[in-house]
Enzyme design. Structure first.
Site, PDB file in Angstrom:
ATOM      1  N   SER A 122       0.859  -1.189   0.000  1.00 37.56           N
ATOM      2  CA  SER A 122       0.000   0.000   0.000  1.00 37.56           C
ATOM      3  C   SER A 122       0.893   1.236   0.000  1.00 37.56           C
ATOM      4  CB  SER A 122      -0.887  -0.008   1.245  1.00 37.56           C
ATOM      5  OG  SER A 122      -0.073   0.123   2.395  1.00 37.56           O
ATOM      6  N   ASP A 181      -0.928  -1.544  -4.113  1.00 39.28           N
ATOM      7  CA  ASP A 181      -2.294  -1.670  -3.606  1.00 39.28           C
ATOM      8  C   ASP A 181      -2.881  -0.261  -3.417  1.00 39.28           C
ATOM      9  OD1 ASP A 181      -4.523  -2.929  -2.548  1.00 39.28           O
ATOM     10  OD2 ASP A 181      -3.678  -3.142  -0.534  1.00 39.28           O
ATOM     11  N   SER A 230     -10.015 -10.949   4.179  1.00 38.42           N
ATOM     12  CA  SER A 230      -9.502 -11.790   5.248  1.00 38.42           C
ATOM     13  C   SER A 230     -10.680 -12.516   5.876  1.00 38.42           C
ATOM     14  CB  SER A 230      -8.791 -10.948   6.315  1.00 38.42           C
ATOM     15  OG  SER A 230      -7.462 -10.677   5.922  1.00 38.42           O
TER      16      SER A 230
HETATM   17 ZN   LIG Z   1      -8.287  -2.997  -0.667  1.00 40.63          ZN
END
Ligand SMILES: [Zn+2]
Length: 349
Positions: free
Chosen positions: A50, A83, A226
């Site tokens: 990210s 990301d 997740s």
């Molecule tokens: Zn995402």
């Protein structure tokens, strides 16, 4: 082996009918955990960072670690992915470093919080696609807005406020030419996804199925996926943590998605929980220890276990040797001559 095009990984996954986990990294131990799992299960893999991760690790440290992973594991195809890129500049900087894939998340404005308009999203995503494809780099877009916030990115909310509209998804794919598309079907980023086991009222698998039927050549991506297993929550809480009860996306729902066009599944929270639980356990049971290796080693091992399990559940296990990775320059030629065109009006030829 050089880093591989994410597009090739996902095209192969579509052929083989499996999904590929995309695991977030910030540091060496997480990268090692993923590679240990990929090696053990013989899995192709997507590693992703990210903006927060790139900042935390400083771009070059993180990228060199990924290069080391590729060099040390020549039998494993690895794609390196940005990301939630928030702007053209973020994506461009990742491509310049050598990332083989970027996500342009134009569903939000550049602040990473405010939902954008459809036209703004199309415009910025198309610009990234043009730049990336010329260089053989894969692009993931997002249409609809996910719930929650992670790494300071996200609109908040429950995930049910901006479910992807299939008509818009088709128009978006046609006008941008993205390789992969993240869609909002009720999932959220972070640990607190659902306050009960999710069912059809919160997880819109029917929307996903409808979009795949109309966009069979665009790889679908599940974010906020997740599973947040209770066992991992329990270990954290058993050793002094304080997580409130929460539910993630059940693996069976992800597998249903994989049978319906989902090729990339983003997983971060489960790994964070595994790491934190393992570290807390060492601290609680052996408070006299102070060598970071004494807790980073079990933390790495705990994350490896989760990643290896997901690789098996997503079906990517055993597929590392199926194909010969193509050079990024070859992929660029495919975009240029139209053979990799995914736009609904073109891909049907
Ligand atoms: Zn995402």
């Amino acid at each position: 082996m050089p880093l591989v095009s994410m597009r090739q990984l996902l095209d192969e996954a579509a052929k083989g009918g499996y999904g590929v986990g995309a695991f977030n990294v910030n540091d060496m131990e997480q990268i090692q955990a993923i590679m240990m799992a990929a090696k053990e299960t013989k899995s192709p893999v997507i590693v992703q960072a990210s903006r927060g991760a790139r900042q935390f690790a400083e771009d070059l440290y993180l990228f060199r670690l990924i290069q080391a992973a590729a060099e040390l594991n020549p039998e494993i195809p690895i794609a390196m992915h940005q990301d939630h890129g928030n702007s053209f500049e973020t994506c461009k900087s990742a491509i310049e470093l050598g990332y083989t894939s970027v996500m342009m998340d134009g569903s939000l404005k550049e602040d990473g919080k405010t939902p954008s308009t459809f036209e703004e999203n199309v415009e910025v995503t198309r610009k990234v696609v043009e730049y990336a494809h010329e260089r053989g780099v894969t692009v993931e877009g997002e249409i609809g807005v996910l719930g929650g916030v992670e790494d300071g990115h996200g609109a908040g909310g429950t995930g049910l406020e901006h479910i992807t509209d299939p008509d818009q998804a088709v128009e978006f794919a046609e006008r941008t030419g993205v390789d992969a598309l993240a869609i909002a079907i009720g999932t959220s980023h972070g640990a607190y996804k659902f306050n009960k086991k999710p069912d059809g009222s919160v997880l819109k698998m029917d929307v996903l199925i409808a979009i795949h039927k109309r966009l069979p050549h665009t790889h679908l991506v599940m974010h906020g996926s997740s599973s947040v297993p209770k066992e991992l929550q329990d270990i954290v809480n058993q050793y002094g943590g304080n997580l409130k009860p929460t539910w993630g996306v059940p693996v069976e729902e992800i597998q249903l998605g994989i049978r319906n066009g989902v090729r990339k599944i983003n997983v971060d929270t489960d790994n964070r929980l595994a790491i934190t639980g393992a570290i807390r356990k060492v601290f609680a049971e052996t408070p006299e220890k102070f060598d970071p290796r004494d807790y980073l080693k079990p933390a790495r091992e705990a994350m490896k276990k989760v990643v290896a399990l997901r690789m098996t559940q997503f079906g990517q296990a055993g597929h590392a040797g199926d194909y010969k990775p193509m050079a990024i320059t070859e992929i660029a030629k495919g975009y240029a001559n139209g053979s990799l065109d995914t736009r609904p009006s073109m891909a049907a030829r």
